[in-house]
Design an enzyme around this catalytic site. Structure first.
Site, PDB file in Angstrom:
ATOM      1  N   LYS A   1      -8.311   5.720 -19.443  1.00 39.34           N
ATOM      2  CA  LYS A   1      -8.711   6.145 -20.800  1.00 39.34           C
ATOM      3  C   LYS A   1      -7.300   5.902 -21.736  1.00 39.34           C
ATOM      4  CE  LYS A   1     -12.448   7.112 -18.605  1.00 39.34           C
ATOM      5  NZ  LYS A   1     -12.620   8.276 -18.237  1.00 39.34           N
TER       6      LYS A   1
ATOM      7  N   ARG B   1       0.851  -1.211   0.151  1.00 38.16           N
ATOM      8  CA  ARG B   1       0.104  -0.103   0.010  1.00 38.16           C
ATOM      9  C   ARG B   1       1.103   1.384  -0.011  1.00 38.16           C
ATOM     10  NH1 ARG B   1      -1.680   2.218   4.455  1.00 38.16           N
ATOM     11  NH2 ARG B   1      -2.051   0.190   5.346  1.00 38.16           N
TER      12      ARG B   1
ATOM     13  N   ASP C   1      -7.205  18.604 -15.421  1.00 41.28           N
ATOM     14  CA  ASP C   1      -7.744  17.232 -15.863  1.00 41.28           C
ATOM     15  C   ASP C   1      -7.194  17.068 -17.195  1.00 41.28           C
ATOM     16  OD1 ASP C   1      -8.876  14.752 -16.702  1.00 41.28           O
ATOM     17  OD2 ASP C   1     -10.795  14.962 -15.321  1.00 41.28           O
TER      18      ASP C   1
HETATM   19  C1  LIG Z   1     -12.973   8.925 -16.858  1.00 41.84           C
HETATM   20  C2  LIG Z   1     -12.704  10.507 -16.432  1.00 41.84           C
HETATM   21  C3  LIG Z   1     -12.579  10.566 -15.235  1.00 41.84           C
HETATM   22  C4  LIG Z   1     -12.768   9.581 -13.973  1.00 41.84           C
HETATM   23  O1  LIG Z   1     -11.900   8.636 -14.108  1.00 41.84           O
HETATM   24  P1  LIG Z   1     -12.422   7.207 -13.501  1.00 41.84           P
HETATM   25  O2  LIG Z   1     -11.097   6.371 -13.879  1.00 41.84           O
HETATM   26  O3  LIG Z   1     -13.394   6.687 -14.113  1.00 41.84           O
HETATM   27  O4  LIG Z   1     -12.338   7.252 -11.929  1.00 41.84           O
HETATM   28  C5  LIG Z   1     -12.058  12.150 -14.970  1.00 41.84           C
HETATM   29  N1  LIG Z   1     -12.059  12.945 -15.734  1.00 41.84           N
HETATM   30  C6  LIG Z   1     -12.140  12.642 -17.126  1.00 41.84           C
HETATM   31  C7  LIG Z   1     -12.008  13.531 -18.158  1.00 41.84           C
HETATM   32  C8  LIG Z   1     -12.603  11.422 -17.437  1.00 41.84           C
HETATM   33  O5  LIG Z   1     -12.885  11.120 -18.749  1.00 41.84           O
END
Ligand SMILES: *Cc1c(COP(=O)(O)O)cnc(C)c1O
Length: 373
Positions: free
Chosen positions: A196, A47, A171
């Site tokens: 992604k 962890r 992000d």
């Molecule tokens: C998918 C996504 C998230 C969240 O991520 P998870 O891995 O599903 O928790 C946050 N921001 C964007 C732009 C995303 O496409």
């Protein structure tokens, strides 16, 4: 070094005990102490740290041009750690239009905890300037936005925040470091859903934060990573590492395909609107040209007519899979208003597309058949 080279090599080394070129997966949860009680490899318990996680964090820090990185069990766990690093009474500026979960976390979890948030149109620099308060600690950006691909000027907003001693997070999930490098543009921290483009194969869930500096704020985030414990498994770290090796080439192909699809849709009489930063009709096209190396693999469009008609278009597609998420080899399509429910800000007919790695002519033919005419 160039990004392609870093993607292949950063965090990688030939395994010294076996000569294996591909890294082993270290499933061990615990690590041996030396007779004097020290930990010769700096590893104690999984962890707190694991060889696969260390390798992934080194790779991500190199790709984003940051000093340090921390990976999490999902993108939302990474976002959660950022908000948890703040305190009750602090104030956050967040985008009006962004990933649905980010706003939901602020409204439905952190509001009750005393973290205040103002949701602003991040494409309007004056609106952002006017929204700062004395207790503002954080400015959250996401660009291009989900699902309308609005472009936020990272350099302009980062300098506004810096002048006021406010931290910035971008992000960067939709771009990846191949397209946008937020730290070079002035941001303090980059957030990713590695689910992604970084993972890239729709088979692993994860998140990451990468910081410009290993400062006191970062130490707090690191504490939340290892103490709250939303860490990814060694296998998931390994999968993201594998994905990253081909990231620059995949993202180029996603982007080139998306440009073909966007131009086809923009010229189609049954399509009312296409949201894609490479189109001259896009309101953020100038900022996009400045801060994005290429327009990317995500787009959205609005077929003429209502939501029912948009759903019917999506239903007629054969190559595009009707599913959420993005960044995998297969093209995905999603009716955002249905996913987000009654509080959605998405236009009613909007279909969001993650353009995959199929041949663009096959994708265009499928869309042409589904749209008719
Ligand atoms: C998918 C996504 C998230 C969240 O991520 P998870 O891995 O599903 O928790 C946050 N921001 C964007 C732009 C995303 O496409």
């Amino acid at each position: 070094m160039h990004l392609e080279t870093l993607a292949v090599h950063a965090g990688h080394h030939v395994d010294q005990s076996t000569g294996a070129v591909t890294p082993p997966i270290h499933l061990s949860t615990t690590f041996e102490r030396a007779p004097d009680g020290s930990f010769p490899h700096g590893l104690i318990y999984t962890r707190d740290g694991n060889p696969n996680r260390r390798a992934l964090e080194a790779s991500l820090a190199a790709l984003e041009g940051g000093a340090v990185a921390a990976v999490f069990s999902s993108g939302m766990a990474a976002t959660n750690a950022v908000f948890q690093s703040l305190g009750p009474g602090d104030h956050v500026l967040a985008p009006e239009v962004a990933y649905y979960g980010t706003g939901k976390l602020l409204r439905e979890v952190f509001a009750a905890w005393g973290l205040r948030a103002t949701f602003v149109d991040m494409t309007n620099v004056d609106a952002v300037r006017a929204a700062f308060r004395p207790e503002t600690r954080l400015l959250w950006m996401e660009t291009p936005s989900n699902p309308t691909l609005a472009i936020t000027d990272i350099a302009a907003l980062s300098s506004l925040a810096r002048e006021r001693g406010v931290r910035t997070v971008v992000d960067n999930t939709w771009c990846s470091p191949v397209i946008t490098q937020p730290i070079a543009l002035g941001a303090d921290v980059v957030m990713h859903s590695t689910t992604k483009y970084l993972g890239g194969h729709s088979d692993t869930l994860g998140g990451a934060l990468i910081a410009r500096e290993d400062d006191a704020w970062w130490q707090r985030i690191h504490l939340l990573q290892v103490t709250a414990g939303a860490v990814p498994s060694p296998f998931e770290c390994w999968l993201v590492m594998r994905g990253i090796r081909s990231l620059p080439w995949r993202v180029r192909a996603h982007s080139a395909n998306a440009e073909h699809v966007a131009r086809f849709l923009a010229s189609h009489p049954a399509v009312a609107r296409v949201h894609y930063p490479a189109l001259d009709t896009h309101p953020g096209a100038d900022v996009a040209r400045r801060q994005m190396a290429m327009p990317g693999g995500m787009l959205s469009f609005e077929p003429r007519g209502d939501a029912r008609n948009a759903l019917a278009v999506a239903a007629r597609l054969k190559l595009f899979t009707r599913a959420t998420s993005l960044g995998g080899p297969e093209s995905l399509i999603e009716h955002r208003a249905s996913v987000e429910g009654p509080t959605t800000r998405a236009p009613e007919a909007l279909l969001r597309v993650s353009v995959g790695l199929e041949h663009h002519e096959d994708l265009v033919a499928d869309l042409a058949a589904a749209l008719g005419g």
